[in-house]
Design a protein around this motif. Structure first.
Motif, short mmCIF file in Angstrom:
data_model
loop_
_atom_site.label_atom_id
_atom_site.label_comp_id
_atom_site.label_asym_id
_atom_site.label_seq_id
_atom_site.Cartn_x
_atom_site.Cartn_y
_atom_site.Cartn_z
N ASN A 16 2.68 -9.36 7.72
CA ASN A 16 1.89 -9.56 8.93
C ASN A 16 0.39 -9.44 8.69
N SER A 17 -0.02 -9.51 7.43
CA SER A 17 -1.44 -9.45 7.10
C SER A 17 -1.83 -10.68 6.30
N SER A 18 -3.13 -10.82 6.05
CA SER A 18 -3.60 -11.94 5.24
C SER A 18 -3.67 -11.56 3.76
N LEU A 19 -3.26 -10.34 3.44
CA LEU A 19 -3.26 -9.91 2.04
C LEU A 19 -2.14 -10.61 1.28
N SER A 20 -2.32 -10.80 -0.02
CA SER A 20 -1.27 -11.41 -0.82
C SER A 20 -0.61 -10.39 -1.74
N VAL A 21 -1.25 -9.23 -1.96
CA VAL A 21 -0.70 -8.18 -2.82
C VAL A 21 -0.91 -6.84 -2.14
N LEU A 22 0.10 -5.97 -2.23
CA LEU A 22 0.00 -4.61 -1.72
C LEU A 22 0.50 -3.67 -2.80
N GLU A 23 -0.35 -2.76 -3.23
CA GLU A 23 0.02 -1.76 -4.23
C GLU A 23 -0.20 -0.38 -3.63
N ILE A 24 0.81 0.46 -3.76
CA ILE A 24 0.73 1.81 -3.20
C ILE A 24 1.18 2.79 -4.28
N GLU A 25 0.40 3.85 -4.45
CA GLU A 25 0.78 4.93 -5.35
C GLU A 25 0.83 6.19 -4.51
N LYS A 26 2.03 6.79 -4.43
CA LYS A 26 2.22 7.97 -3.60
C LYS A 26 1.91 9.23 -4.39
N GLU A 27 1.77 10.33 -3.66
CA GLU A 27 1.43 11.61 -4.27
C GLU A 27 2.45 12.06 -5.31
N ASP A 28 3.72 11.70 -5.12
CA ASP A 28 4.76 12.11 -6.07
C ASP A 28 4.82 11.22 -7.31
N GLY A 29 3.86 10.28 -7.43
CA GLY A 29 3.80 9.41 -8.60
C GLY A 29 4.55 8.10 -8.43
N THR A 30 5.26 7.93 -7.32
CA THR A 30 5.98 6.69 -7.05
C THR A 30 4.99 5.56 -6.84
N LYS A 31 5.24 4.42 -7.48
CA LYS A 31 4.37 3.25 -7.32
C LYS A 31 5.17 2.12 -6.70
N ILE A 32 4.55 1.43 -5.74
CA ILE A 32 5.17 0.28 -5.09
C ILE A 32 4.21 -0.89 -5.21
N HIS A 33 4.72 -2.02 -5.71
CA HIS A 33 3.91 -3.23 -5.87
C HIS A 33 4.65 -4.37 -5.16
N LEU A 34 4.01 -4.94 -4.12
CA LEU A 34 4.59 -6.06 -3.36
C LEU A 34 3.64 -7.23 -3.40
N GLU A 35 4.18 -8.44 -3.55
CA GLU A 35 3.37 -9.66 -3.54
C GLU A 35 4.02 -10.68 -2.63
N LYS A 36 3.17 -11.40 -1.88
CA LYS A 36 3.64 -12.52 -1.08
C LYS A 36 3.80 -13.73 -1.98
N GLU A 37 4.78 -14.56 -1.69
CA GLU A 37 4.93 -15.81 -2.42
C GLU A 37 4.07 -16.85 -1.71
N HIS A 38 3.22 -17.52 -2.48
CA HIS A 38 2.36 -18.56 -1.92
C HIS A 38 3.17 -19.85 -1.81
N PRO A 39 2.88 -20.67 -0.80
CA PRO A 39 3.62 -21.93 -0.64
C PRO A 39 3.62 -22.78 -1.91
N ALA A 40 2.53 -22.76 -2.66
CA ALA A 40 2.47 -23.57 -3.88
C ALA A 40 3.39 -23.03 -4.96
N GLN A 41 3.80 -21.77 -4.84
CA GLN A 41 4.65 -21.16 -5.84
C GLN A 41 6.12 -21.31 -5.52
N GLN A 42 6.46 -21.76 -4.33
CA GLN A 42 7.86 -21.86 -3.95
C GLN A 42 8.56 -22.91 -4.80
N ILE A 43 9.79 -22.60 -5.16
CA ILE A 43 10.57 -23.51 -5.98
C ILE A 43 11.63 -24.14 -5.08
N PHE A 44 11.71 -25.45 -5.08
CA PHE A 44 12.69 -26.15 -4.28
C PHE A 44 13.82 -26.62 -5.19
#
Length: 157
Positions: A16-44
């Motif tokens: 729901n944002s205009s961001l294409s990448v979201l990276e989060i590092e929590k206090e316990d050391g857990t890392k989360i990396h999320l990326e949106k797929e761009h329309p040009a990257q979609q494989i048909f």
């Protein structure tokens, strides 16, 4: 909140944002990396074997292409006009609070180190300071606009 619900919330925030990448590092050391797929990257996928394949009689012939007039050349940039660009992604604020005078209105001469705007990123208000002495020629974004990294915010001279 369990981890699955938390991850689903992060995915929803990214979608729901205009961001294409979201990276989060929590206090316990857990890392989360999320990326949106761009329309040009979609494989048909190709159609499965035995699926309908158009023949030459099914495909209409394209209309002849008309030559187009040459595209207008962009105006040459002013030699002494420079820009102040966003150093981070976030929401642009021209003043310290709604209804307050903007930090850098058109025509104002700012000195190195003075605040020219605020960019809110991840609930943190980041004061953006002038890197040099200059005069504000034009404000290129509106108060409350989402700005990208490197996006011009002000024209200066």
């Amino acid at each position: 909140m369990n981890k699955i619900e938390e991850i689903k919330e992060y995915i929803s925030l990214l979608e729901n944002s205009s961001l294409s990448v979201l990276e989060i590092e929590k206090e316990d050391g857990t890392k989360i990396h999320l990326e949106k797929e761009h329309p040009a990257q979609q494989i048909f996928n190709a159609s499965p074997i035995g699926a309908y394949q158009p023949t030459a009689t099914d495909v209409p012939t394209p209309a002849p292409v008309q030559p187009q007039a040459p595209a207008a050349q962009p105006a040459a940039p002013e030699e002494d006009a420079k820009t102040v660009n966003a150093p981070i992604v976030g929401v642009f604020y021209a003043a310290s609070a709604p209804g307050k005078a903007p930090f850098a209105p058109v025509g104002k001469k700012v000195s190195k180190g003075s605040t020219v705007c605020i960019i809110e990123a991840m609930k943190c208000m980041n004061e953006i300071q002038a890197e040099d002495d200059y005069e504000i020629v034009e404000v290129l974004v509106k108060d409350g606009d989402l700005v990208e990294y490197g996006q011009p915010l002000f024209k200066v001279k």
